[in-house]
Design a protein around this motif. Structure first.
Motif, mmCIF file in Angstrom:
data_model
loop_
_atom_site.group_PDB
_atom_site.id
_atom_site.type_symbol
_atom_site.label_atom_id
_atom_site.label_comp_id
_atom_site.label_asym_id
_atom_site.label_seq_id
_atom_site.Cartn_x
_atom_site.Cartn_y
_atom_site.Cartn_z
ATOM 1 N N PHE A 153 0.863 -1.173 0.000
ATOM 2 C CA PHE A 153 0.000 0.000 0.000
ATOM 3 C C PHE A 153 0.902 1.226 0.000
ATOM 4 O O PHE A 153 1.834 1.296 0.791
ATOM 5 N N THR A 154 0.625 2.195 -0.865
ATOM 6 C CA THR A 154 1.341 3.465 -0.811
ATOM 7 C C THR A 154 0.335 4.548 -0.470
ATOM 8 O O THR A 154 -0.814 4.500 -0.892
ATOM 9 N N ASP A 155 0.773 5.513 0.298
ATOM 10 C CA ASP A 155 -0.075 6.619 0.731
ATOM 11 C C ASP A 155 0.708 7.902 0.544
ATOM 12 O O ASP A 155 1.559 8.250 1.364
ATOM 13 N N LYS A 156 0.457 8.604 -0.573
ATOM 14 C CA LYS A 156 1.119 9.882 -0.823
ATOM 15 C C LYS A 156 0.434 10.926 0.036
ATOM 16 O O LYS A 156 -0.787 10.983 0.101
ATOM 17 N N GLN A 157 1.250 11.773 0.690
ATOM 18 C CA GLN A 157 0.724 12.713 1.665
ATOM 19 C C GLN A 157 1.122 14.139 1.314
ATOM 20 O O GLN A 157 2.073 14.360 0.570
ATOM 21 N N GLY A 158 0.396 15.066 1.860
ATOM 22 C CA GLY A 158 0.700 16.479 1.658
ATOM 23 C C GLY A 158 0.138 16.999 0.349
ATOM 24 O O GLY A 158 -0.347 16.249 -0.496
ATOM 25 N N ALA A 159 0.222 18.311 0.184
ATOM 26 C CA ALA A 159 -0.335 18.961 -0.999
ATOM 27 C C ALA A 159 0.374 18.537 -2.278
ATOM 28 O O ALA A 159 -0.243 18.398 -3.324
ATOM 29 N N THR A 160 1.673 18.306 -2.196
ATOM 30 C CA THR A 160 2.436 17.945 -3.398
ATOM 31 C C THR A 160 2.539 16.448 -3.614
ATOM 32 O O THR A 160 2.873 16.007 -4.704
ATOM 33 N N GLY A 161 2.294 15.661 -2.585
ATOM 34 C CA GLY A 161 2.389 14.212 -2.701
ATOM 35 C C GLY A 161 3.810 13.704 -2.750
ATOM 36 O O GLY A 161 4.059 12.563 -3.118
ATOM 37 N N THR A 162 4.780 14.538 -2.354
ATOM 38 C CA THR A 162 6.173 14.080 -2.372
ATOM 39 C C THR A 162 6.489 13.205 -1.165
ATOM 40 O O THR A 162 7.369 12.353 -1.239
ATOM 41 N N LYS A 163 5.776 13.400 -0.065
ATOM 42 C CA LYS A 163 5.937 12.529 1.107
ATOM 43 C C LYS A 163 5.054 11.308 0.885
ATOM 44 O O LYS A 163 3.897 11.421 0.480
ATOM 45 N N MET A 164 5.612 10.116 1.143
ATOM 46 C CA MET A 164 4.836 8.901 0.898
ATOM 47 C C MET A 164 5.117 7.862 1.981
ATOM 48 O O MET A 164 6.249 7.653 2.374
ATOM 49 N N ARG A 165 4.057 7.220 2.429
ATOM 50 C CA ARG A 165 4.143 6.099 3.372
ATOM 51 C C ARG A 165 3.956 4.819 2.572
ATOM 52 O O ARG A 165 3.072 4.730 1.722
ATOM 53 N N VAL A 166 4.792 3.815 2.831
ATOM 54 C CA VAL A 166 4.701 2.526 2.154
ATOM 55 C C VAL A 166 4.512 1.451 3.218
ATOM 56 O O VAL A 166 5.280 1.366 4.172
ATOM 57 N N GLU A 167 3.456 0.642 3.068
ATOM 58 C CA GLU A 167 3.166 -0.455 4.001
ATOM 59 C C GLU A 167 3.141 -1.762 3.218
ATOM 60 O O GLU A 167 2.594 -1.820 2.127
ATOM 61 N N SER A 168 3.750 -2.796 3.789
ATOM 62 C CA SER A 168 3.791 -4.099 3.128
ATOM 63 C C SER A 168 3.159 -5.166 3.997
ATOM 64 O O SER A 168 3.310 -5.162 5.217
ATOM 65 N N ILE A 169 2.461 -6.078 3.345
ATOM 66 C CA ILE A 169 1.884 -7.240 4.016
ATOM 67 C C ILE A 169 2.407 -8.470 3.290
ATOM 68 O O ILE A 169 2.197 -8.618 2.080
ATOM 69 N N ASN A 170 3.103 -9.310 4.005
ATOM 70 C CA ASN A 170 3.642 -10.529 3.401
ATOM 71 C C ASN A 170 2.511 -11.484 3.050
ATOM 72 O O ASN A 170 1.595 -11.689 3.840
ATOM 73 N N LEU A 171 2.586 -12.068 1.862
ATOM 74 C CA LEU A 171 1.522 -12.969 1.416
ATOM 75 C C LEU A 171 1.386 -14.193 2.320
ATOM 76 O O LEU A 171 0.284 -14.707 2.485
ATOM 77 N N PHE A 172 2.488 -14.632 2.928
ATOM 78 C CA PHE A 172 2.413 -15.825 3.772
ATOM 79 C C PHE A 172 1.623 -15.598 5.053
ATOM 80 O O PHE A 172 1.305 -16.540 5.771
ATOM 81 N N SER A 173 1.253 -14.342 5.343
ATOM 82 C CA SER A 173 0.520 -14.061 6.582
ATOM 83 C C SER A 173 -0.991 -13.898 6.370
ATOM 84 O O SER A 173 -1.734 -13.783 7.336
ATOM 85 N N VAL A 174 -1.467 -13.900 5.122
ATOM 86 C CA VAL A 174 -2.905 -13.757 4.847
ATOM 87 C C VAL A 174 -3.625 -15.035 5.274
ATOM 88 O O VAL A 174 -3.254 -16.129 4.855
ATOM 89 N N VAL A 175 -4.658 -14.896 6.139
ATOM 90 C CA VAL A 175 -5.339 -16.079 6.677
ATOM 91 C C VAL A 175 -6.852 -16.103 6.451
ATOM 92 O O VAL A 175 -7.501 -17.103 6.742
ATOM 93 N N ASP A 176 -7.435 -15.019 5.954
ATOM 94 C CA ASP A 176 -8.874 -15.009 5.731
ATOM 95 C C ASP A 176 -9.204 -13.945 4.696
ATOM 96 O O ASP A 176 -8.498 -12.942 4.561
ATOM 97 N N VAL A 177 -10.296 -14.173 3.962
ATOM 98 C CA VAL A 177 -10.738 -13.209 2.962
ATOM 99 C C VAL A 177 -12.255 -13.300 2.817
ATOM 100 O O VAL A 177 -12.826 -14.386 2.915
#
Length: 160
Positions: free
Chosen positions: A70-94
């Motif tokens: 997941f990427t989350d660009k922040q601020g008015a210009t979008g130059t600041k960005m948060r990146v979050e990762s979820i490992n596929l081996f940890s998915v247990v329900d959908v």
């Protein structure tokens, strides 16, 4: 662990009218893997490949052969960005909810284990809900994540 999302999603088409309209409605619109690679390739690990990607105005949802990003660009210009990762081996329900009549969207919610040790006594679960445009066929993505979750549960519990 191979994550054959590209093959499964080959027939699934996003018929969103525009990324901006869908973004305002909090819906992800599918992007080409080439565009995703160009924009987010620097965040991939060695040997990691983007299999499918989605855009939500400035933010992105990227599925690779190893994780969900997941990427989350922040601020008015979008130059600041948060990146979050979820490992596929940890998915247990959908769970999946298909679009209904009117303005309903398709929803896909997946749950994963946040705890680093999947067999720990104090396991922390987290869920993410994703919304897709009404005309996007979310079923292939659901099927793929469900198969992944099922196999992960078998592996975690030593039943494979």
């Amino acid at each position: 662990m191979a994550f054959g999302m590209k093959d499964v999603l080959n027939g699934a088409k996003s018929v969103a009218s525009s990324n901006l309209v869908q973004g305002v409605l909090n819906n992800y619109s599918e992007m080409s893997t080439e565009d995703m690679q160009r924009e987010y390739g620097m965040y991939l690990m060695d040997g990691e490949e983007i299999t499918v990607g989605f855009k939500l105005v400035r933010d992105a949802l990227i599925f690779t052969n190893r994780r969900i990003i997941f990427t989350d660009k922040q601020g008015a210009t979008g130059t600041k960005m948060r990146v979050e990762s979820i490992n596929l081996f940890s998915v247990v329900d959908v769970t999946m909810e298909t679009a209904g009549f009117g303005f309903d969207d398709s929803e896909l919610t997946f749950t994963y284990i946040k705890t680093a040790d999947l067999k720990a006594h104090q396991v922390q679960y987290v869920s993410h809900k994703l919304e897709f445009p009404k005309k996007y066929n979310v079923q292939p993505l659901y099927k793929l994540l469900q198969e992944l979750a099922y196999n992960n549960c078998l592996r975690i519990n030593g039943l494979d």
